[in-house]
Enzyme design. Structure first.
Site, mmCIF file in Angstrom:
data_model
loop_
_atom_site.group_PDB
_atom_site.id
_atom_site.type_symbol
_atom_site.label_atom_id
_atom_site.label_comp_id
_atom_site.label_asym_id
_atom_site.label_seq_id
_atom_site.Cartn_x
_atom_site.Cartn_y
_atom_site.Cartn_z
ATOM 1 N N GLY A 1 0.837 -1.185 0.000
ATOM 2 C CA GLY A 1 0.000 0.000 0.000
ATOM 3 C C GLY A 1 0.876 1.241 0.000
ATOM 4 O O GLY A 1 2.091 1.165 0.236
ATOM 5 N N TYR A 2 0.251 2.375 -0.243
ATOM 6 C CA TYR A 2 0.991 3.626 -0.389
ATOM 7 C C TYR A 2 0.497 4.675 0.592
ATOM 8 O O TYR A 2 -0.699 4.899 0.735
ATOM 9 C CB TYR A 2 0.864 4.138 -1.827
ATOM 10 N N LEU A 3 1.463 5.340 1.232
ATOM 11 C CA LEU A 3 1.151 6.467 2.105
ATOM 12 C C LEU A 3 1.012 7.737 1.283
ATOM 13 O O LEU A 3 0.206 8.602 1.600
ATOM 14 C CB LEU A 3 2.249 6.650 3.159
ATOM 15 N N ILE B 1 -3.481 4.550 1.459
ATOM 16 C CA ILE B 1 -4.605 4.969 0.632
ATOM 17 C C ILE B 1 -5.245 3.722 0.025
ATOM 18 O O ILE B 1 -4.586 2.977 -0.694
ATOM 19 C CB ILE B 1 -4.135 5.898 -0.511
#
Length: 160
Positions: free
Chosen positions: A29-31, A82
């Protein structure tokens, strides 16, 4: 500073499976998925990593990767990233003296299969295998950060 130099392609067919090693499940996942810098959390079996990637220039971009505790990575995937994590099975395939990573996506991206090859220099010759189709290195729709946000290209391995 670390530097990542890679090219990315859509995969057609299953011929790559003949040379593939065992798959490894990945969740990531991506911050910060948008913009010049991305911050990624990735869980792979009993390991987890925090990866920071800078702006791409040609085929190269700065990359820094740090191992982090799996429990903390899982918590970040649940609470800070996100959208839901990307899910994929990664296979390593040797071809033309290079190691290719073939990612078979699942979940909301089922049907998408991408191959990446890391290079030592941008001008390095790459012998393309028969199982790759269009190059999507510069197509932002096929960046993992875009896929994580839900900017999904149509399923399958063809560019619309």
């Amino acid at each position: 500073m670390g530097t990542e130099i890679e090219r990315k392609f859509l995969v057609i067919g299953d011929d790559w499976r003949e040379k593939a090693g065992p798959g490894q499940p990945l969740r990531q996942g991506y911050l910060t998925p948008k913009g010049a810098t991305s911050v990624r959390i990735r869980c792979a079996a009993e390991e987890a990593f925090l990866t920071i990637k800078g702006e791409t220039h040609g085929l190269a971009r700065p990359e820094f990767e740090y191992e982090i505790p799996v429990a903390e990575a899982e918590e970040m995937l649940r609470t800070l990233c996100i959208g839901p994590p990307l899910e994929k099975m990664r296979y390593r395939v040797e071809h033309g003296g290079l190691t290719w990573d073939v990612d078979v996506f699942s979940g909301r991206h089922t049907g998408l299969v991408l191959a990446e090859v890391e290079l030592t220099e941008a001008a390095q010759h790459v012998d393309l295998p028969s199982w790759v189709e269009a190059e999507v290195t510069h197509d932002p729709r096929y960046r993992n950060a875009a896929l994580a946000e839900g900017d999904v290209p149509p399923p399958g391995s063809r560019i619309p």
